[in-house]
Enzyme design. Sequence first.
Site, short mmCIF file in Angstrom:
data_model
loop_
_atom_site.label_atom_id
_atom_site.label_comp_id
_atom_site.label_asym_id
_atom_site.label_seq_id
_atom_site.Cartn_x
_atom_site.Cartn_y
_atom_site.Cartn_z
N ASP A 63 -8.61 3.73 1.24
CA ASP A 63 -7.55 3.99 2.20
C ASP A 63 -8.14 4.56 3.49
OD1 ASP A 63 -5.29 4.68 3.61
OD2 ASP A 63 -4.26 5.50 1.85
N CYS A 70 0.86 -1.19 0.00
CA CYS A 70 0.00 0.00 0.00
C CYS A 70 0.90 1.23 0.00
CB CYS A 70 -0.97 -0.01 1.18
SG CYS A 70 -0.24 0.24 2.80
N ARG A 111 -3.30 -0.48 5.32
CA ARG A 111 -3.89 -1.56 4.53
C ARG A 111 -2.98 -2.77 4.31
NH1 ARG A 111 -5.64 1.72 -0.58
NH2 ARG A 111 -3.61 2.64 -0.07
#
Length: 151
Positions: free
Chosen positions: A123, A8, A14
């Site tokens: 996100d 990420c 994440r």
Amino acid sequence: MTKILFVCHGNICRSPMAEFIMKDLAKKGNVAERLQICSAAVSTEELGNPIYPPARQTLARHGIACSGKTARQITSEDYEAFNLLIGMDRGNLQRMEHICGGDPQKKMHRLLEYAGRPEDVADPWYTRDFEAAWQDISQGCIALLQSLQLK
């Protein structure tokens, strides 16, 4: 052994969530010894930092520990070292390809592709919805593990 690198932007939300969710799934499915699971960032801004507290708390609420993890950046060497490089969003994939010099072996994918959802994992750094990220990442990891057909 199948080697998976989740990626990420900063490697504090994440991708470490995906790393630890997948490790938990692999352990519960008795296939942990057949997988190497790691995570990394495409940026340098969080290098060395631990998992972001709300991400860590979300994992903990689901019974998953993640102590000791600190952010690192993906390198071009990771392309050869891993079988799969799994980005959380389209921007991650673009940066991954740039850092690795392309994707000639077609190792790079977005996580939700495995769940039949050709979209990005939102996100939570921006959305603040860590539970929604958990749901997306869990769904993607379950589908990815099933696609590996390790049993």
